[in-house]
Design an enzyme around this catalytic site. Structure first.
Site, short mmCIF file in Angstrom:
data_model
loop_
_atom_site.label_atom_id
_atom_site.label_comp_id
_atom_site.label_asym_id
_atom_site.label_seq_id
_atom_site.Cartn_x
_atom_site.Cartn_y
_atom_site.Cartn_z
N GLY A 192 3.77 -38.99 -38.91
CA GLY A 192 3.68 -37.53 -38.77
C GLY A 192 2.44 -37.01 -38.07
O GLY A 192 1.99 -35.90 -38.36
N SER A 193 1.89 -37.78 -37.11
CA SER A 193 0.70 -37.25 -36.42
C SER A 193 1.07 -36.09 -35.49
O SER A 193 0.30 -35.14 -35.35
CB SER A 193 -0.04 -38.36 -35.67
OG SER A 193 0.68 -38.76 -34.53
N ASN A 194 2.26 -36.14 -34.89
CA ASN A 194 2.70 -34.97 -34.10
C ASN A 194 2.95 -33.79 -35.01
O ASN A 194 2.63 -32.65 -34.66
CB ASN A 194 3.95 -35.31 -33.28
CG ASN A 194 3.60 -35.99 -31.97
OD1 ASN A 194 3.08 -35.35 -31.06
ND2 ASN A 194 3.82 -37.29 -31.89
N MET A 204 13.26 -41.23 -36.21
CA MET A 204 13.72 -42.48 -35.60
C MET A 204 15.21 -42.74 -35.86
O MET A 204 15.60 -43.78 -36.41
CB MET A 204 12.89 -43.66 -36.12
CG MET A 204 11.40 -43.51 -35.84
SD MET A 204 11.04 -43.24 -34.09
CE MET A 204 11.26 -44.90 -33.47
N ASN A 215 12.41 -32.82 -28.44
CA ASN A 215 11.89 -34.15 -28.78
C ASN A 215 10.65 -34.43 -27.95
O ASN A 215 10.46 -33.83 -26.89
CB ASN A 215 12.96 -35.21 -28.47
CG ASN A 215 12.52 -36.60 -28.87
OD1 ASN A 215 11.94 -36.81 -29.94
ND2 ASN A 215 12.76 -37.57 -28.00
N HIS A 271 8.80 -37.80 -26.24
CA HIS A 271 9.04 -39.22 -25.96
C HIS A 271 7.79 -39.79 -25.28
O HIS A 271 7.25 -39.17 -24.36
CB HIS A 271 10.26 -39.37 -25.04
CG HIS A 271 10.57 -40.79 -24.74
ND1 HIS A 271 11.21 -41.62 -25.64
CD2 HIS A 271 10.29 -41.56 -23.66
CE1 HIS A 271 11.32 -42.83 -25.12
NE2 HIS A 271 10.77 -42.82 -23.91
N THR A 280 19.69 -33.84 -25.29
CA THR A 280 21.11 -33.83 -24.90
C THR A 280 21.74 -35.10 -25.47
O THR A 280 21.04 -35.95 -26.02
CB THR A 280 21.28 -33.79 -23.37
OG1 THR A 280 20.55 -34.90 -22.82
CG2 THR A 280 20.76 -32.50 -22.77
N GLU A 294 22.73 -37.75 -24.22
CA GLU A 294 22.22 -39.03 -23.69
C GLU A 294 20.79 -39.26 -24.20
O GLU A 294 19.93 -38.37 -24.04
CB GLU A 294 22.24 -38.99 -22.16
CG GLU A 294 22.14 -40.37 -21.55
CD GLU A 294 22.20 -40.33 -20.03
OE1 GLU A 294 21.83 -41.33 -19.41
OE2 GLU A 294 22.60 -39.29 -19.47
N LEU A 295 20.55 -40.41 -24.79
CA LEU A 295 19.26 -40.71 -25.42
C LEU A 295 18.09 -40.57 -24.44
O LEU A 295 18.13 -41.13 -23.34
CB LEU A 295 19.30 -42.14 -25.99
CG LEU A 295 18.10 -42.55 -26.83
CD1 LEU A 295 18.08 -41.81 -28.15
CD2 LEU A 295 18.10 -44.06 -27.06
C1 GRF Z 1 5.32 -40.72 -31.14
O1 GRF Z 1 4.85 -41.71 -30.29
C2 GRF Z 1 6.40 -39.93 -30.47
O2 GRF Z 1 6.22 -39.83 -29.09
C3 GRF Z 1 7.63 -40.74 -30.75
O3 GRF Z 1 7.46 -41.24 -32.04
C4 GRF Z 1 6.06 -41.30 -32.34
C5 GRF Z 1 5.86 -40.49 -33.58
O4 GRF Z 1 4.55 -40.58 -34.09
N1 GRF Z 1 8.82 -39.92 -30.59
P1 GRF Z 1 4.10 -39.58 -35.22
O5 GRF Z 1 4.99 -39.82 -36.44
O6 GRF Z 1 4.22 -38.19 -34.72
O7 GRF Z 1 2.67 -39.97 -35.53
#
Ligand code: GRF
Length: 209
Positions: A12-14, A89, A106, A108, A140, A142-143
Protein backbone atom coordinates in the site's frame (compact mmCIF):
# COMPACT_ATOMS: atom_id res chain seq x y z
CA UNK A 1 -16.06 16.55 -2.70
CA UNK A 2 -15.51 13.66 -5.14
CA UNK A 3 -14.76 10.29 -3.61
CA UNK A 4 -12.72 7.22 -4.44
CA UNK A 5 -12.63 3.58 -3.38
CA UNK A 6 -9.14 2.09 -3.44
CA UNK A 7 -8.48 -1.61 -4.03
CA UNK A 8 -5.27 -3.09 -2.64
CA UNK A 9 -3.57 -6.44 -2.14
CA UNK A 10 -0.31 -5.59 -0.41
CA UNK A 11 1.99 -3.03 1.14
CA UNK A 12 0.00 0.00 0.00
CA UNK A 13 2.76 2.54 -0.66
CA UNK A 14 0.73 4.06 -3.50
CA UNK A 15 -2.27 4.11 -1.19
CA UNK A 16 -0.20 6.05 1.35
CA UNK A 17 0.65 8.64 -1.31
CA UNK A 18 -3.02 8.83 -2.38
CA UNK A 19 -4.17 9.39 1.22
CA UNK A 20 -1.45 11.99 1.85
CA UNK A 21 -2.32 13.92 -1.28
CA UNK A 22 -5.99 14.07 -0.26
CA UNK A 23 -5.00 15.23 3.21
CA UNK A 24 -2.92 18.12 1.90
CA UNK A 25 -5.04 19.19 -1.06
CA UNK A 26 -8.60 18.20 -0.12
CA UNK A 27 -9.03 17.11 -3.76
CA UNK A 28 -11.03 13.94 -2.95
CA UNK A 29 -12.06 11.75 -0.08
CA UNK A 30 -11.38 8.04 0.27
CA UNK A 31 -14.71 6.37 1.04
CA UNK A 32 -13.19 2.91 1.52
CA UNK A 33 -10.11 0.76 1.03
CA UNK A 34 -10.93 -2.81 0.05
CA UNK A 35 -8.34 -5.60 0.10
CA UNK A 36 -8.64 -9.08 -1.35
CA UNK A 37 -5.97 -10.22 1.13
CA UNK A 38 -6.77 -10.17 4.85
CA UNK A 39 -3.15 -9.50 5.83
CA UNK A 40 -2.44 -6.65 3.42
CA UNK A 41 -0.21 -4.07 5.10
CA UNK A 42 -2.09 -1.26 3.40
CA UNK A 43 -5.15 -2.04 5.55
CA UNK A 44 -3.30 -1.07 8.73
CA UNK A 45 -2.10 2.10 7.11
CA UNK A 46 -5.64 3.10 6.09
CA UNK A 47 -7.04 2.24 9.53
CA UNK A 48 -4.35 4.31 11.21
CA UNK A 49 -5.62 7.27 9.21
CA UNK A 50 -9.25 6.66 10.09
CA UNK A 51 -10.17 5.43 6.61
CA UNK A 52 -12.90 2.77 6.39
CA UNK A 53 -11.48 -0.63 5.34
CA UNK A 54 -13.01 -3.89 4.18
CA UNK A 55 -11.63 -7.31 3.32
CA UNK A 56 -13.10 -9.44 0.55
CA UNK A 57 -11.04 -12.60 0.51
CA UNK A 58 -10.99 -13.96 -3.04
CA UNK A 59 -10.04 -17.45 -1.83
CA UNK A 60 -13.53 -18.08 -0.45
CA UNK A 61 -15.21 -17.53 -3.83
CA UNK A 62 -15.81 -20.42 -6.22
CA UNK A 63 -15.08 -18.38 -9.34
CA UNK A 64 -13.57 -15.13 -10.56
CA UNK A 65 -17.02 -14.04 -11.72
CA UNK A 66 -18.53 -14.49 -8.27
CA UNK A 67 -15.70 -12.61 -6.59
CA UNK A 68 -15.96 -9.72 -9.03
CA UNK A 69 -19.74 -9.52 -8.55
CA UNK A 70 -19.32 -9.35 -4.78
CA UNK A 71 -16.56 -6.77 -5.18
CA UNK A 72 -18.77 -4.63 -7.40
CA UNK A 73 -21.51 -4.69 -4.75
CA UNK A 74 -19.07 -3.63 -2.04
CA UNK A 75 -17.80 -0.77 -4.20
CA UNK A 76 -21.29 0.36 -5.29
CA UNK A 77 -22.33 0.64 -1.64
CA UNK A 78 -19.93 3.62 -1.40
CA UNK A 79 -20.99 5.15 -4.76
CA UNK A 80 -17.47 6.41 -5.54
CA UNK A 81 -16.67 8.71 -8.44
CA UNK A 82 -13.53 6.70 -9.17
CA UNK A 83 -12.24 3.20 -8.38
CA UNK A 84 -8.48 3.19 -7.87
CA UNK A 85 -6.38 0.04 -8.25
CA UNK A 86 -3.42 0.52 -5.94
CA UNK A 87 -1.39 -2.66 -6.16
CA UNK A 88 -4.52 -4.80 -6.57
CA UNK A 89 -3.06 -8.07 -7.80
CA UNK A 90 -6.11 -9.58 -9.50
CA UNK A 91 -7.08 -9.86 -13.13
CA UNK A 92 -10.56 -8.35 -13.39
CA UNK A 93 -13.38 -9.86 -15.46
CA UNK A 94 -14.59 -7.97 -18.55
CA UNK A 95 -18.01 -7.54 -16.86
CA UNK A 96 -16.39 -5.79 -13.88
CA UNK A 97 -14.29 -3.56 -16.10
CA UNK A 98 -17.34 -2.69 -18.22
CA UNK A 99 -19.36 -1.80 -15.12
CA UNK A 100 -16.76 0.80 -14.11
CA UNK A 101 -15.78 1.94 -17.59
CA UNK A 102 -14.14 5.36 -17.46
CA UNK A 103 -14.14 5.27 -13.64
CA UNK A 104 -11.44 2.65 -13.05
CA UNK A 105 -7.75 3.62 -12.91
CA UNK A 106 -4.52 1.70 -12.46
CA UNK A 107 -0.82 2.37 -12.10
CA UNK A 108 1.58 0.10 -13.90
CA UNK A 109 5.35 0.10 -13.31
CA UNK A 110 6.51 0.56 -16.91
CA UNK A 111 6.15 2.99 -19.76
CA UNK A 112 3.14 1.35 -21.40
CA UNK A 113 2.62 0.00 -23.99
CA UNK A 114 6.06 -1.48 -23.24
CA UNK A 115 6.23 -4.27 -20.69
CA UNK A 116 2.69 -5.12 -19.65
CA UNK A 117 2.29 -7.94 -17.12
CA UNK A 118 4.57 -8.83 -14.23
CA UNK A 119 8.33 -8.37 -13.55
CA UNK A 120 8.36 -5.15 -15.52
CA UNK A 121 11.73 -3.94 -14.20
CA UNK A 122 13.39 -7.22 -15.16
CA UNK A 123 11.72 -7.02 -18.57
CA UNK A 124 13.11 -3.50 -19.02
CA UNK A 125 16.65 -4.54 -18.07
CA UNK A 126 16.53 -7.53 -20.41
CA UNK A 127 15.27 -5.38 -23.28
CA UNK A 128 18.13 -2.94 -22.67
CA UNK A 129 15.96 0.17 -22.71
CA UNK A 130 17.66 3.40 -21.60
CA UNK A 131 14.53 4.87 -20.07
CA UNK A 132 11.86 3.15 -18.03
CA UNK A 133 9.04 4.44 -15.84
CA UNK A 134 5.44 4.17 -14.75
CA UNK A 135 2.03 4.78 -16.29
CA UNK A 136 -1.33 5.80 -14.86
CA UNK A 137 -4.10 4.62 -17.14
CA UNK A 138 -7.81 3.96 -17.36
CA UNK A 139 -8.54 0.26 -17.21
CA UNK A 140 -9.97 -1.56 -20.20
CA UNK A 141 -10.67 -5.26 -20.69
CA UNK A 142 -7.17 -5.84 -22.09
CA UNK A 143 -4.62 -6.21 -19.27
CA UNK A 144 -2.36 -3.15 -18.78
CA UNK A 145 -3.86 -1.27 -21.71
CA UNK A 146 -6.27 1.62 -21.81
CA UNK A 147 -6.09 5.39 -22.21
CA UNK A 148 -2.96 6.87 -20.63
CA UNK A 149 -3.43 9.65 -18.09
CA UNK A 150 0.19 10.33 -17.10
CA UNK A 151 3.65 8.80 -17.20
CA UNK A 152 6.89 9.23 -15.27
CA UNK A 153 10.34 8.66 -16.74
CA UNK A 154 13.39 7.06 -15.13
CA UNK A 155 16.87 6.76 -16.67
CA UNK A 156 18.20 3.20 -16.52
CA UNK A 157 21.65 3.41 -14.89
CA UNK A 158 24.72 1.27 -15.37
CA UNK A 159 24.59 -1.51 -12.77
CA UNK A 160 20.85 -1.18 -12.12
CA UNK A 161 19.07 -4.27 -10.83
CA UNK A 162 15.34 -4.89 -10.91
CA UNK A 163 15.30 -3.76 -7.27
CA UNK A 164 17.19 -0.49 -7.70
CA UNK A 165 15.12 0.37 -10.74
CA UNK A 166 11.88 -0.53 -8.94
CA UNK A 167 12.75 1.81 -6.08
CA UNK A 168 13.32 4.82 -8.36
CA UNK A 169 10.17 4.08 -10.37
CA UNK A 170 8.10 3.66 -7.19
CA UNK A 171 9.15 7.07 -5.87
CA UNK A 172 7.73 8.62 -9.03
CA UNK A 173 4.59 6.46 -8.95
CA UNK A 174 3.81 8.19 -5.66
CA UNK A 175 4.00 11.57 -7.40
CA UNK A 176 1.98 10.86 -10.52
CA UNK A 177 -0.83 8.63 -9.24
CA UNK A 178 -2.54 10.98 -6.76
CA UNK A 179 -2.34 13.99 -9.04
CA UNK A 180 -3.75 12.03 -12.01
CA UNK A 181 -6.64 10.88 -9.79
CA UNK A 182 -7.30 14.48 -8.77
CA UNK A 183 -7.05 15.73 -12.37
CA UNK A 184 -9.55 13.14 -13.55
CA UNK A 185 -11.96 13.80 -10.69
CA UNK A 186 -11.81 17.56 -11.24
CA UNK A 187 -11.93 17.12 -15.02
CA UNK A 188 -8.64 18.84 -15.73
CA UNK A 189 -8.22 15.79 -17.92
CA UNK A 190 -11.04 13.71 -19.34
CA UNK A 191 -11.58 10.80 -21.62
CA UNK A 192 -13.79 10.64 -24.66
CA UNK A 193 -13.87 7.64 -26.98
CA UNK A 194 -10.62 6.23 -25.63
CA UNK A 195 -8.69 9.50 -26.05
CA UNK A 196 -7.49 11.56 -23.10
CA UNK A 197 -7.87 15.33 -23.44
CA UNK A 198 -6.73 18.26 -21.36
CA UNK A 199 -3.51 19.21 -19.64
CA UNK A 200 -2.34 17.76 -16.35
CA UNK A 201 -1.12 21.15 -15.13
CA UNK A 202 1.79 19.34 -13.51
CA UNK A 203 5.41 19.06 -14.67
CA UNK A 204 6.73 15.76 -16.02
CA UNK A 205 7.87 13.53 -13.17
CA UNK A 206 11.35 12.26 -13.97
CA UNK A 207 14.57 10.87 -12.55
CA UNK A 208 17.11 11.15 -15.31
CA UNK A 209 20.49 11.71 -13.61
C1 GRF B 1 3.38 -0.86 -7.68
O1 GRF B 1 4.61 -1.12 -8.26
C2 GRF B 1 2.36 -0.57 -8.73
O2 GRF B 1 2.90 0.05 -9.86
C3 GRF B 1 1.88 -1.95 -9.11
O3 GRF B 1 1.87 -2.68 -7.92
C4 GRF B 1 2.80 -2.10 -7.00
C5 GRF B 1 2.03 -1.76 -5.77
O4 GRF B 1 2.84 -1.32 -4.70
N1 GRF B 1 0.59 -1.86 -9.76
P1 GRF B 1 2.16 -0.67 -3.44
O5 GRF B 1 1.26 -1.72 -2.80
O6 GRF B 1 1.40 0.53 -3.86
O7 GRF B 1 3.32 -0.33 -2.52
Amino acid sequence: MPSIVALISGRGSNLAAILDYAKYTGAYKTAAVISNRPGAEGLKLAESQGVHTEVLDHTVFASRDEFDKALKQRIDAHAPDLVVLAGFMRVLTPAFVKAFEGRLVNIHPSLLPSFPGLKTHQQALEAGVRVHGATVHLVTAELDHGPILDQAVVRVREGDTAETLAARVLALEHQIYPRAIAALLHQTIRQTDGQVHGALAAPLAYDIE
